[in-house]
Design an enzyme around this catalytic site. Structure first.
Site, mmCIF file in Angstrom:
data_model
loop_
_atom_site.group_PDB
_atom_site.id
_atom_site.type_symbol
_atom_site.label_atom_id
_atom_site.label_comp_id
_atom_site.label_asym_id
_atom_site.label_seq_id
_atom_site.Cartn_x
_atom_site.Cartn_y
_atom_site.Cartn_z
ATOM 1 N N HIS A 40 17.204 -52.170 -30.158
ATOM 2 C CA HIS A 40 17.915 -50.891 -30.153
ATOM 3 C C HIS A 40 18.880 -50.773 -28.973
ATOM 4 O O HIS A 40 18.457 -50.890 -27.823
ATOM 5 C CB HIS A 40 16.858 -49.779 -30.059
ATOM 6 C CG HIS A 40 17.389 -48.396 -30.086
ATOM 7 N ND1 HIS A 40 17.156 -47.492 -29.068
ATOM 8 C CD2 HIS A 40 18.128 -47.745 -31.008
ATOM 9 C CE1 HIS A 40 17.718 -46.340 -29.377
ATOM 10 N NE2 HIS A 40 18.321 -46.463 -30.540
ATOM 11 N N ARG A 41 20.145 -50.550 -29.278
ATOM 12 C CA ARG A 41 21.219 -50.517 -28.258
ATOM 13 C C ARG A 41 21.167 -51.791 -27.411
ATOM 14 O O ARG A 41 21.437 -51.761 -26.206
ATOM 15 C CB ARG A 41 21.102 -49.271 -27.363
ATOM 16 C CG ARG A 41 20.972 -47.956 -28.118
ATOM 17 C CD ARG A 41 20.894 -46.744 -27.190
ATOM 18 N NE ARG A 41 20.406 -45.553 -27.888
ATOM 19 C CZ ARG A 41 20.049 -44.423 -27.319
ATOM 20 N NH1 ARG A 41 20.155 -44.293 -26.004
ATOM 21 N NH2 ARG A 41 19.591 -43.400 -28.014
ATOM 22 N N GLU A 67 21.225 -53.468 -32.446
ATOM 23 C CA GLU A 67 21.773 -52.214 -32.959
ATOM 24 C C GLU A 67 22.829 -51.736 -31.980
ATOM 25 O O GLU A 67 22.601 -51.772 -30.751
ATOM 26 C CB GLU A 67 20.657 -51.171 -33.091
ATOM 27 C CG GLU A 67 21.069 -49.903 -33.818
ATOM 28 C CD GLU A 67 21.325 -48.686 -32.956
ATOM 29 O OE1 GLU A 67 21.660 -47.632 -33.494
ATOM 30 O OE2 GLU A 67 21.220 -48.792 -31.705
ATOM 31 N N ASP A 69 26.138 -48.750 -31.166
ATOM 32 C CA ASP A 69 26.723 -47.446 -31.487
ATOM 33 C C ASP A 69 28.230 -47.546 -31.299
ATOM 34 O O ASP A 69 28.695 -47.892 -30.212
ATOM 35 C CB ASP A 69 26.151 -46.376 -30.549
ATOM 36 C CG ASP A 69 24.659 -46.215 -30.719
ATOM 37 O OD1 ASP A 69 24.233 -45.730 -31.774
ATOM 38 O OD2 ASP A 69 23.909 -46.609 -29.792
ATOM 39 N N HIS A 82 26.671 -45.044 -26.719
ATOM 40 C CA HIS A 82 25.852 -44.103 -27.497
ATOM 41 C C HIS A 82 26.307 -42.655 -27.403
ATOM 42 O O HIS A 82 26.544 -41.992 -28.406
ATOM 43 C CB HIS A 82 24.390 -44.209 -27.064
ATOM 44 C CG HIS A 82 23.498 -43.259 -27.798
ATOM 45 N ND1 HIS A 82 23.253 -41.968 -27.360
ATOM 46 C CD2 HIS A 82 22.822 -43.385 -28.969
ATOM 47 C CE1 HIS A 82 22.458 -41.359 -28.220
ATOM 48 N NE2 HIS A 82 22.178 -42.191 -29.205
ATOM 49 N N GLU A 141 25.908 -48.722 -35.991
ATOM 50 C CA GLU A 141 25.853 -47.272 -36.231
ATOM 51 C C GLU A 141 27.203 -46.647 -35.914
ATOM 52 O O GLU A 141 27.739 -46.836 -34.812
ATOM 53 C CB GLU A 141 24.769 -46.594 -35.375
ATOM 54 C CG GLU A 141 24.744 -45.085 -35.659
ATOM 55 C CD GLU A 141 23.744 -44.274 -34.853
ATOM 56 O OE1 GLU A 141 22.821 -44.867 -34.245
ATOM 57 O OE2 GLU A 141 23.908 -43.036 -34.833
ATOM 58 N N LYS A 143 28.660 -43.637 -34.628
ATOM 59 C CA LYS A 143 28.112 -42.499 -33.890
ATOM 60 C C LYS A 143 29.130 -41.356 -33.919
ATOM 61 O O LYS A 143 30.254 -41.524 -33.481
ATOM 62 C CB LYS A 143 27.820 -42.943 -32.446
ATOM 63 C CG LYS A 143 27.224 -41.882 -31.562
ATOM 64 C CD LYS A 143 25.927 -41.338 -32.098
ATOM 65 C CE LYS A 143 24.707 -42.196 -31.825
ATOM 66 N NZ LYS A 143 23.490 -41.698 -32.511
ATOM 67 N N ASP A 266 13.373 -50.457 -28.354
ATOM 68 C CA ASP A 266 13.917 -50.812 -27.042
ATOM 69 C C ASP A 266 13.200 -52.043 -26.473
ATOM 70 O O ASP A 266 13.688 -52.656 -25.515
ATOM 71 C CB ASP A 266 13.716 -49.651 -26.060
ATOM 72 C CG ASP A 266 14.641 -48.468 -26.338
ATOM 73 O OD1 ASP A 266 15.555 -48.595 -27.175
ATOM 74 O OD2 ASP A 266 14.438 -47.412 -25.702
#
Ligand code: G3P
Ligand code: CA
Length: 275
Positions: A40-41, A67, A69, A82, A141, A143, A266
């Site tokens: 994640h991120r 992942e 954003d 993000h 994603e 955002k 994470d």
């Protein structure tokens, strides 16, 4: 499901002769490990989110996807960050969409996580595609796309230029909390898997799920919404389900038990101890 996200195990089975397939009841690679780990991120537990340091960490930890954003600068460059302002994760202030690429790139996007990360920059979308495609899946994603009219076309163009708009190619998925944006993305790139994100039980009703299944391939809820019943409903509609954001081994185990298709975390090592 409009586009098939075929698992490794199934893919391997299809490559076998009919004779071999009779004996293919043994679990294959994909069946042994039935879910994807998504950093994640980047591996944001270990490095500053949405930076090269975090994405490299995800790769090093053998996640299946990173992942990211995606937003857009004042002068039209797609960038990876993000929040809709730079305030929390950089040494600057202001809205992402009010700053030029040069201004965004001049910011320190690493020090907020620790001095050892000083000098990390806000990456561009192009930079992430060029650095990681073919090495690791990319869960993209959009955002707050409502702030950036036309961002769907810009994302589609970058992917198409790199031949990443083809089925199964390099594990590219596009997702957003903005459902209209995802409908548009599906129309622009009909062969790229589309995901809808939600943290609201308003969108886990049968009617909502049926509507999503018309254009989405993945339904990606926060893990507080996940139950066996929900997973079954999503699967019965031909969609996959990835859930977020795992920040404890217990949350990871819960989602493994629920048999989701992807765990967005994470900490990739909480999900798969091999990492
Ligand atoms: O990929 C799911 C997750 O990233 C959605 O929440 O706020 O971390 O972008 P957020
Ligand atoms: Ca995200």
């Amino acid at each position: 499901m409009k586009k098939t996200l075929i698992g490794t195990g199934v893919a391997l089975t299809l490559m076998l002769s009919p004779f071999q397939q009779v004996f293919a009841a043994e679990p294959t690679t994909g069946e042994l490990r039935q879910f994807d780990t998504v950093a994640h991120r980047g591996a944001a537990g270990y490095a500053p989110e949405n930076t090269i340091a975090a994405f490299d960490k995800g790769l090093e930890m053998k996640a299946d996807y990173i992942e990211i954003d995606v937003q857009r600068s004042k002068d039209g460059e797609l960038v990876v960050i993000h929040d809709t302002t730079v305030d929390r994760t950089t040494d600057g202030t202001g809205r992402v969409g009010d700053l030029t690429l040069e201004e965004l790139r001049s910011l320190d996007a690493g020090s907020f996580k620790g001095e050892q990360f000083a000098g990390e920059k806000i990456p561009t979308f192009k930079e992430i595609l060029d650095r990681y495609h073919g090495k690791i899946g990319i869960l993209i994603e959009l955002k707050a796309p409502e702030l950036y009219p036309g961002i769907e076309e810009a994302v589609a163009q970058e992917l198409t230029e790199r031949n990443l708009d083809k089925p199964q190619n390099d594990k590219i998925i596009i997702q957003s909390f903005n459902f209209e944006s995802m409908k548009k993305m599906d129309a622009l790139l009909p062969k790229v898997p589309i995901g809808v994100l939600t943290y609201s039980s308003l969108y886990t009703t049968d009617a909502a799920l049926q509507e999503f299944a018309k254009y989405a391939d993945l339904f990606n809820p926060s893990y507080g919404l996940v139950s066996k019943e929900l997973v079954d409903k999503v699967h019965n509609l031909g969609m996959e389900i990835q859930s977020w954001t795992v920040r404890s081994p217990e949350a990871a185990q819960f989602l493994i038990d629920m048999k989701v298709d992807g765990i967005i975390t994470d900490y990739p090592d909480y999900v798969d101890p091999r990492n």
